[in-house]
Write a protein that holds these residues in place. Sequence first.
Motif, PDB file in Angstrom:
ATOM      1  N   ASP A 281       0.815  -1.211   0.000  1.00 36.93           N
ATOM      2  CA  ASP A 281       0.000   0.000   0.000  1.00 36.93           C
ATOM      3  C   ASP A 281       0.852   1.267   0.000  1.00 36.93           C
ATOM      4  OD1 ASP A 281      -1.927   1.911   0.238  1.00 36.93           O
ATOM      5  OD2 ASP A 281      -2.587   1.331   2.243  1.00 36.93           O
ATOM      6  N   PHE A 282       0.920   1.923  -1.166  1.00 36.87           N
ATOM      7  CA  PHE A 282       1.498   3.257  -1.281  1.00 36.87           C
ATOM      8  C   PHE A 282       0.404   4.296  -1.525  1.00 36.87           C
ATOM      9  CE2 PHE A 282       5.127   0.583  -2.197  1.00 36.87           C
ATOM     10  CZ  PHE A 282       6.197   1.267  -1.645  1.00 36.87           C
ATOM     11  N   ALA A 283      -0.864   3.877  -1.417  1.00 39.35           N
ATOM     12  CA  ALA A 283      -1.981   4.765  -1.728  1.00 39.35           C
ATOM     13  C   ALA A 283      -2.489   5.513  -0.504  1.00 39.35           C
ATOM     14  CB  ALA A 283      -3.124   3.957  -2.359  1.00 39.35           C
TER      15      ALA A 283
ATOM     16  N   ARG B 105      -0.475   3.175 -13.188  1.00 42.50           N
ATOM     17  CA  ARG B 105      -1.093   2.733 -11.936  1.00 42.50           C
ATOM     18  C   ARG B 105      -1.727   1.353 -12.100  1.00 42.50           C
ATOM     19  NH1 ARG B 105      -5.902   3.171  -8.947  1.00 42.50           N
ATOM     20  NH2 ARG B 105      -7.039   3.995 -10.754  1.00 42.50           N
ATOM     21  N   ALA B 106      -2.384   1.139 -13.229  1.00 42.57           N
ATOM     22  CA  ALA B 106      -2.988  -0.170 -13.481  1.00 42.57           C
ATOM     23  C   ALA B 106      -1.922  -1.261 -13.599  1.00 42.57           C
ATOM     24  CB  ALA B 106      -3.833  -0.116 -14.751  1.00 42.57           C
ATOM     25  N   ALA B 107      -0.801  -0.931 -14.217  1.00 39.51           N
ATOM     26  CA  ALA B 107       0.282  -1.911 -14.350  1.00 39.51           C
ATOM     27  C   ALA B 107       0.900  -2.228 -12.991  1.00 39.51           C
ATOM     28  CB  ALA B 107       1.345  -1.384 -15.308  1.00 39.51           C
ATOM     29  N   LEU B 108       1.010  -1.218 -12.121  1.00 37.22           N
ATOM     30  CA  LEU B 108       1.520  -1.464 -10.774  1.00 37.22           C
ATOM     31  C   LEU B 108       0.583  -2.382  -9.991  1.00 37.22           C
ATOM     32  CD1 LEU B 108       2.825   2.095  -9.820  1.00 37.22           C
ATOM     33  CD2 LEU B 108       4.223   0.045 -10.109  1.00 37.22           C
TER      34      LEU B 108
ATOM     35  N   LEU C 252       9.011  -0.516  -4.990  1.00 40.05           N
ATOM     36  CA  LEU C 252       8.256   0.392  -5.851  1.00 40.05           C
ATOM     37  C   LEU C 252       9.139   0.949  -6.959  1.00 40.05           C
ATOM     38  CD1 LEU C 252       5.766   2.173  -6.528  1.00 40.05           C
ATOM     39  CD2 LEU C 252       6.700   3.854  -4.910  1.00 40.05           C
ATOM     40  N   VAL C 253      10.337   1.382  -6.608  1.00 40.78           N
ATOM     41  CA  VAL C 253      11.235   1.966  -7.604  1.00 40.78           C
ATOM     42  C   VAL C 253      11.607   0.941  -8.667  1.00 40.78           C
ATOM     43  CG1 VAL C 253      13.510   2.999  -7.951  1.00 40.78           C
ATOM     44  CG2 VAL C 253      12.118   3.718  -6.011  1.00 40.78           C
ATOM     45  N   ARG C 254      11.880  -0.292  -8.264  1.00 46.18           N
ATOM     46  CA  ARG C 254      12.201  -1.335  -9.249  1.00 46.18           C
ATOM     47  C   ARG C 254      11.043  -1.557 -10.209  1.00 46.18           C
ATOM     48  NH1 ARG C 254      14.369  -4.052  -4.694  1.00 46.18           N
ATOM     49  NH2 ARG C 254      12.485  -5.338  -4.574  1.00 46.18           N
TER      50      ARG C 254
END
Length: 367
Positions: free
Chosen positions: A49-51, A322-325, A359-361
């Motif tokens: 969760d980064f949201a 965002r969808a790809a994440l 997340l960065v990767r």
Amino acid sequence: MSAGGVPGADNAHAHALPPVDLHSAMATTGGDVDLRHHGDADTAPGLVDFAVNVRPGTPPSWLAQRIAASVGDLAAYPDPGPARRAVAHRHGRSADEVLLTAGAAEAFVLLARVLRPRRAVVVHPQFTEPEAALRAAGHEVDRAILPPDFTLDPDAVPPEADLVMVGNPTNPTSVLHPAATLAELARPGRVLVVDEAFADCVPGEPESLCTRDDLPGLVVVRSLTKTWGLAGLRAGYLLAPPDLVRLLADAQPLWSVSTPALVATVACSSPPALAEADAWARGLAEHRADLARRLDEIGVAVTPGASASFLLVRVPHAERLRAALLEQKIAVRRGDTFPGLGADWLRVAVRDTENNARLVRALAELL
């Protein structure tokens, strides 16, 4: 019109809700954006969760134990007195300048119901609930849109505005406005509402206006949600002149703040809790700077001057990204529901080193 020395309040109507206006109620969409969309809608169980920008691993065990112990007192009606005094002591204010609320969201609703502004202005991009509450109460709302890098310019606010709402640090930009700049917005005949839900993300809270009782019409809204992980408990408060606090209290449902929330408010206002929050804020600053640097290295544009528990980033085709994440089990907050932003913005919460690196990767691969 004012009542009891409070700009924008009409005592004749302070105890009554405005008539139901279906058009105004539906206008919480803000016409062009959904003002009621929040980060919890962008995440789900099983996702990193980064949201949602609540501090991970909270509430701490000592706080959870105090809240749990308060369940034994639920047969009695809540007594807000100790919590009001604790908040007042924390900020060097008097208890009659404190109103305890069921989270910051209730504070915005009460202000919208009690005040009768001739011209209400919300400084955007910022948390959308203040505007949503104003619209739901039947008020027209003007927007002062700050361009990137979202530096506050007092001249962006029309001088005739008698109600101004602004965040500091601002959600979703993470920008911290200088207290002196905010103070320029205060003037007789105007209510200035400063949302400081993320102020304790900043070590020492140097730009907070909580101690300022000399600025006319100043209202500061605070929340315990973010730092202490109490979104489900609903605990917050506002600081304002005593006459406005009385008007807002008259409009507030009786016992709206529960006993567990009051216990949490007392606990989180104590010196040990404040020291813990400040230590967390210092660690957060290190994680935030590291994440911003890593994102910059892979070509993600980060809004400068971030001071809260999240970063606002700009990337092409952000919605597809965002969808790809999500396919990689990572949730980030969409930015297009904030007035002043568009489809190429995302808000990213700051997490620990390991999750930040994940997340960065993922972003590096997708970009």
